[in-house]
Design a protein around this motif. Structure first.
Motif, short mmCIF file in Angstrom:
data_model
loop_
_atom_site.label_atom_id
_atom_site.label_comp_id
_atom_site.label_asym_id
_atom_site.label_seq_id
_atom_site.Cartn_x
_atom_site.Cartn_y
_atom_site.Cartn_z
N ALA A 4 41.30 -35.65 7.10
CA ALA A 4 39.91 -35.86 6.24
C ALA A 4 39.93 -37.06 5.78
O ALA A 4 38.34 -37.94 5.62
N GLY A 5 41.29 -37.93 5.20
CA GLY A 5 40.57 -38.83 4.37
C GLY A 5 40.11 -40.26 5.60
O GLY A 5 39.28 -41.26 5.28
N ASP A 14 36.32 -41.50 5.44
CA ASP A 14 36.55 -42.97 4.91
C ASP A 14 35.67 -43.87 5.20
O ASP A 14 35.26 -44.27 6.50
N ALA A 15 34.82 -44.27 4.40
CA ALA A 15 33.64 -45.69 4.83
C ALA A 15 34.04 -46.62 4.68
O ALA A 15 32.98 -48.08 4.39
N SER A 60 51.35 -29.09 6.16
CA SER A 60 50.12 -28.74 7.12
C SER A 60 48.99 -29.31 6.25
O SER A 60 48.33 -30.09 6.12
N GLU A 61 48.96 -29.11 5.04
CA GLU A 61 47.85 -29.37 4.00
C GLU A 61 47.83 -31.18 4.04
O GLU A 61 46.99 -31.96 3.63
N LEU A 62 49.23 -31.62 4.00
CA LEU A 62 49.03 -33.05 3.63
C LEU A 62 48.32 -33.63 5.31
O LEU A 62 47.49 -35.16 4.84
N VAL A 63 48.77 -33.49 6.33
CA VAL A 63 48.20 -33.82 7.62
C VAL A 63 46.47 -33.28 7.81
O VAL A 63 45.35 -34.22 8.14
N GLN A 64 46.31 -32.22 6.65
CA GLN A 64 44.51 -31.72 6.76
C GLN A 64 44.18 -32.92 5.69
O GLN A 64 42.98 -33.52 5.37
N GLN A 65 44.54 -33.68 4.92
CA GLN A 65 44.47 -34.27 4.18
C GLN A 65 43.67 -35.82 4.71
O GLN A 65 43.70 -36.53 3.97
#
Length: 248
Positions: A203-204, A208-209, A195-200
């Motif tokens: 979010a990325g 990401d612009a 779950s933490e990896l998924v959130q990261q």
């Protein structure tokens, strides 16, 4: 006028590529699993046909209705993301059946007519994630990387018959429904340990612009692959895909 058959034209890359070739005077056979008039209306240059690349009868029917084609673009595919632990073998088979075996089946369907005429172009649309491994995309990446390698090999065996094979590798394309479609397939969610990896990762993507790929980038790359005999075997489409192909 030359004729091109494009799979997966209901949206995104396929839809824009169909319009791109029609605007430049080609006769376009635009296919999709469930044709919708609102997605791509038929016109003097565009003929819409139903086609499921995982169904042999559907492929045979579409090819018979289309008649001889000068170019084939294998664009139909399934987007998917999940941790490998959360991916069932049944789902993995479905992804590979569509993205990999569907491409092979379509090529087998058009090769006899192209070989007999001694001419033809086949363009397989894969993904720039095969340049740069990303988490949560392992099965999807495998399905596309297989097409890359397959295309390189079959290009050699088809060259003596006057048939060219090219690969177009799009980058990240927010204009398409890939992300939404991939998430919608997560019927059981991600495994909790990830779950933490998924959130990261999510979010990325949202923050990401950096450079991205537009649907027009891909249509232009396919146009180059089809019309330029000197085009490279692999053509990255979009600024981010080009950067990744150079190792950036």
């Amino acid at each position: 006028m030359p004729t091109i058959l494009i799979t997966g034209c209901s949206s995104g890359f396929g839809l824009e590529t169909a319009r791109h070739f029609a605007e430049r005077g080609w006769d376009v056979i635009a296919t999709m699993r469930s044709p919708r008039e609102d997605a791509l209306p038929s016109s003097d240059r565009i003929r819409v046909l139903p086609l499921d690349v995982t169904d042999a009868a559907s492929i045979a029917s579409a090819i018979a209705q289309a008649g001889p084609v000068d170019a084939l673009v294998n664009n139909a595919g399934i987007g998917f993301l999940n941790a490998l632990e959360g991916t069932s073998i049944e789902t993995a088979r479905e992804i590979i059946e569509t993205n990999t075996l569907g491409t092979i089946a379509m090529m087998q369907a058009v090769l006899p007519q192209m070989r007999e005429r001694g001419a033809g172009v086949i363009v397989n649309v894969t993904s720039s994630v095969t340049y740069k491994p990303l988490p949560l995309l392992s099965v999807y990446t495998a399905s596309k990387a297989a097409v890359n390698a397959f295309s390189d090999s079959v290009a050699i065996e088809l060259e003596p018959f006057g048939i060219r094979v090219r690969v177009v590798l799009p980058g990240r394309a927010p204009q398409t429904s890939f992300g939404d479609n991939a998430r919608s397939r997560l019927t059981s969610g991600f495994p909790e340990p990830y779950s933490e990896l998924v959130q990261q990762v999510f979010a990325g993507w949202e923050q990401d612009a950096g450079p991205v790929t537009s649907v027009n980038d891909v249509a232009e790359a396919v146009w180059q692959a089809v019309t330029d005999q000197g085009s490279p075997t692999h053509i990255p489409a979009g600024a981010d895909a080009i950067a990744w192909s150079n190792g950036s």
